[in-house]
Design an enzyme around this catalytic site. Structure first.
Site, PDB file in Angstrom:
ATOM      1  N   GLY A  48       0.878  -1.168   0.073  1.00  0.00           N
ATOM      2  CA  GLY A  48      -0.071   0.022   0.013  1.00  0.00           C
ATOM      3  C   GLY A  48       0.741   1.289  -0.029  1.00  0.00           C
ATOM      4  O   GLY A  48       1.857   1.275   0.892  1.00  0.00           O
TER       5      GLY A  48
ATOM      6  N   GLY B 266       0.607   4.138   3.653  1.00  0.00           N
ATOM      7  CA  GLY B 266       1.880   3.529   3.103  1.00  0.00           C
ATOM      8  C   GLY B 266       3.130   4.703   2.677  1.00  0.00           C
ATOM      9  O   GLY B 266       4.185   4.167   2.800  1.00  0.00           O
TER      10      GLY B 266
ATOM     11  N   LEU C  76      -4.348  14.190  -2.343  1.00  0.00           N
ATOM     12  CA  LEU C  76      -3.436  15.160  -2.044  1.00  0.00           C
ATOM     13  C   LEU C  76      -3.453  16.016  -1.001  1.00  0.00           C
ATOM     14  O   LEU C  76      -2.476  16.466  -0.358  1.00  0.00           O
ATOM     15  CB  LEU C  76      -3.462  16.352  -3.117  1.00  0.00           C
ATOM     16  CG  LEU C  76      -3.600  15.771  -4.607  1.00  0.00           C
ATOM     17  CD1 LEU C  76      -3.609  16.893  -5.633  1.00  0.00           C
ATOM     18  CD2 LEU C  76      -2.389  14.797  -4.861  1.00  0.00           C
TER      19      LEU C  76
ATOM     20  N   ALA D  38      -9.851  -7.795   1.990  1.00  0.00           N
ATOM     21  CA  ALA D  38      -9.420  -8.991   1.271  1.00  0.00           C
ATOM     22  C   ALA D  38      -8.123  -8.953   1.002  1.00  0.00           C
ATOM     23  O   ALA D  38      -7.247  -9.998   1.309  1.00  0.00           O
ATOM     24  CB  ALA D  38     -10.097  -8.980  -0.270  1.00  0.00           C
TER      25      ALA D  38
ATOM     26  N   CYS E 265     -35.619  -5.021  -2.344  1.00  0.00           N
ATOM     27  CA  CYS E 265     -36.832  -4.251  -2.155  1.00  0.00           C
ATOM     28  C   CYS E 265     -36.733  -2.937  -1.286  1.00  0.00           C
ATOM     29  O   CYS E 265     -37.499  -2.025  -1.740  1.00  0.00           O
ATOM     30  CB  CYS E 265     -38.108  -5.132  -1.552  1.00  0.00           C
ATOM     31  SG  CYS E 265     -37.753  -5.508   0.161  1.00  0.00           S
TER      32      CYS E 265
ATOM     33  N   CYS F  21      -9.348 -20.015  15.329  1.00  0.00           N
ATOM     34  CA  CYS F  21      -9.110 -19.256  14.004  1.00  0.00           C
ATOM     35  C   CYS F  21      -9.048 -20.272  13.086  1.00  0.00           C
ATOM     36  O   CYS F  21      -8.326 -21.046  13.052  1.00  0.00           O
ATOM     37  CB  CYS F  21      -7.998 -18.222  14.156  1.00  0.00           C
ATOM     38  SG  CYS F  21      -7.519 -17.455  12.702  1.00  0.00           S
TER      39      CYS F  21
END
Length: 632
Positions: free
Chosen positions: A28, A33, A61, A124, A177, A437
């Site tokens: 990233g 990052g 920015l 993800a 709906c 897990c």
């Protein structure tokens, strides 16, 4: 020399020399990052690789200071490296790509790094890097921010809890709906305007029945309402032709269709309004008397109904002018003012009709663009904590050596953790892996090194026999390709046994799950085995297939009634009540595509366990002549 002297005083000359030989991977290049990149350079990492799929937007920015106006639409990773290379003594290598692309980033590529640092904005990719960390036993520092809040979570595979040890909420969806017939919140009208109306009018790949599959979550069993929704979609396809013809004289017909005729048809469904306030259609006279004028620049004001209609007509005309130039396929972009104002005005007119509070264009931009508030100072604090913590994980702090991984600290802002109201940062110790897990505890995990020749020669039958012999599994087992949840072999599905691994579509980067389906006389089962296929060069491998050395534990599956009783006990326990205001896990800045923008709490709860391989459905695959089994 000044910064080298400072880091040397902290970690010592020998450790500084070691640090200059370490490689780190930053995933990233956005808000966190880009700060991580700067900090890793200033600390003196020898080699820094940075991966990002995204390009620079105008909205980046205000907080991503490595980018300028001239950099808009340029790749984030390469632009970030160009911005910092003048003060870097590190070797910098940027990549533009999806970190989950196994062709561009195979497992052996990840294995070169000493540590991973995440600056991601979606669930993800975070889960993927977490799993790579577990496969390779490499340390990972996970991080995230939202406004003034943020956190870091160091992860030491096998020692501390991983990213998936705590349950994460998935992005919220709404029944058809609710969106198309009975909205009750501004978000319902915004989703209708962005995902349905805009796509139907301005996206060329929308067929008359697009989005109206019988597999939809309709949210109702009322056949009359479902029929009305499908008919409404077909009628909108006719209006798409008005847009494609660039027929501005009929823009008012679009307004009348959406906000008068469709609403009148809704009012005929009496069942919908027994317990709800009825919507009020617009009047034709209001639409006919409104004409568009100049562009509106005050996007932070709440516009009146007449101005909403005025701007809807104006911006629809502008989009008509653009559509032929853009191959009849305009995509919604929160930074594209035309598409934003179309969605905002359509949503607000619909909100007015249903008695829902209307929003400013600026507010709708945040909701429609899935923007989580991001503040530069929070990003800088979290990135600084991540890089400082990396020194502990790499054992580079001689005065603060950890006797075990559980001595390492997490870090949370006060509001993100709810641990302390008296200070900005809290730093609890790491927890051991969650025994429930499915990523780090419920399965054994390893990497199979295999050559291309091995893939082409070894059959699934031979491969399974190798696994049984190596790890002591019983005769009845199953094998699943987890990339698409495709069942390859089971005790009652053996059609593919004679296929080679390559014929079974296994390749470099495939992850397979090998499970015991039989157990022993004590009803104990071998732990499921998750294996990553790492394809290596023929001349680099001693064997065509090299299985990892693993110890496979036995476990006794929990019965369903025991699980339900345990869950009920947990819900009623005082400890669980105390945890309702537990630590919050936050995602960083903007979400794109399949992304998660929901803050979730950290009390433990079992993650989704391994899928039952016996609950399967048969589907045809164009790649095979025979039937292929896909897990539900």
């Amino acid at each position: 020399m000044g910064r080298e002297a400072s880091i040397t005083r902290i970690i010592g000359p020998e450790n500084y020399a070691r640090l200059q030989h370490f490689k780190c991977l930053i995933v990233g290049a956005g808000g966190i990052g880009s700060e991580l990149l700067k900090d890793c350079i200033l600390m003196g990492f020898g080699e820094i690789h940075i991966v990002d799929l995204d390009t620079i937007d105008l909205s980046n920015l205000n907080r991503q200071f490595l980018f300028r106006q001239k950099d808009i639409k340029q790749p984030k990773s390469t632009t970030a490296v160009k911005a910092v290379q003048h003060f870097s003594n590190s070797k910098l290598i940027p990549y533009q790509g999806n970190v989950m692309d196994t062709k561009q980033f195979p497992l052996h590529w990840f294995s070169q790094f000493d540590i991973f640092l995440n600056g991601l904005d979606n669930l993800a990719a975070r889960r993927y890097v977490n799993k790579i960390s577990q496969f390779l036993k490499k340390p990972l520092i996970e991080s995230g921010t939202s406004g003034f809040d943020g956190y870091i979570q160091p992860i030491l595979p096998g020692i501390t809890e991983c990213f998936d040890c705590t349950k994460k909420e998935t992005p919220k969806t709404f029944p058809v709906c609710t969106i198309r017939s009975t909205p009750s919140q501004p978000i319902h009208c915004i989703v209708w305007a962005k995902n349905f109306l805009f796509n139907q009018l301005f996206t060329s790949d929308q067929s008359p029945t697009a989005g109206d599959s019988d597999d939809n979550d309709w949210g109702t069993d009322d056949k009359e309402e479902i029929s009305r929704i499908k008919q409404e979609t077909n009628e909108l396809h006719d209006l798409q032709q008005v847009v494609h013809r660039q027929d501005k004289a009929h823009i008012t017909d679009i307004l009348k269709k959406l906000f008068i005729k469709d609403i009148e048809k809704l009012l005929q469904l009496d069942n919908l309004w027994k317990s709800r306030a009825k919507p009020v259609p617009l009047s034709e006279s209001l639409i006919e008397s409104t004409r568009y004028d100049h562009d509106s620049t005050d996007l932070s004001a709440v516009w009146g109904l007449e101005k909403q209609i005025n701007q809807f007509i104006r911006v629809t005309g502008k989009l008509m002018d653009r559509i032929s130039q853009e191959q009849y396929n305009i995509e919604f972009d929160k930074d594209d003012q035309d598409t934003l104002i179309f969605v905002a005005t359509a949503a607000n007119i619909r909100s007015h009709i249903f008695g829902i509070p209307i929003k400013t264009v600026f507010d709708i931009k945040q909701i429609a663009g899935n923007i989580i508030p991001a503040i530069a100072t929070t990003n800088a604090i979290v990135a600084g904590l991540s890089t400082l913590t990396s020194l502990r994980l790499l054992n580079l702090l001689p005065y603060d050596k950890a006797s075990s991984g559980l001595d390492v600290n997490m870090a949370f802002t006060a509001r993100a953790s709810n641990l302390s109201k008296d200070r900005y940062l809290s730093n609890p110790k790491l927890a051991p892996p969650n025994c429930n897990c499915a990523v780090c505890s419920k399965v054994a995990r390893g990497v199979i090194k295999i050559t291309i020749q091995g893939l082409e020669k070894l059959t699934l039958s031979q491969f399974i026999e190798m696994l049984k012999k190596q790890y002591g599994y019983p005769s009845e087992t199953s094998l699943i390709d987890t990339s698409d949840q495709r069942l390859l072999v089971d005790f009652d599905f053996e059609d593919l046994l004679n296929r080679t691994l390559s014929q079974a579509k296994l390749r470099d980067g495939s992850v397979i799950l090998f499970s015991d389906e039989e157990g022993d006389e004590r009803e104990m089962y071998k732990q499921p085995l998750e294996l990553y296929l790492d394809v290596v060069e023929d001349n680099a491998a001693a064997l065509e297939v090299e299985l990892p050395s693993l110890q496979i534990a036995l476990f006794k599956p929990q019965k369903q009634d025991e699980k339900e009783e345990q869950e009920m006990t947990k819900e009623k326990s005082p400890a669980n009540e105390e945890n309702k205001n537990g630590i919050v896990i936050l995602d960083e800045e903007e979400n794109r595509g399949e992304k998660d923008n929901t803050a979730t709490k950290r009390p433990r709860s079992p993650d989704q366990t391994l899928q039952d391989t016996k609950k399967a459905k048969t589907s045809k695959s164009s790649e095979y002549a025979e039937d292929i089994i896909e897990l539900d």
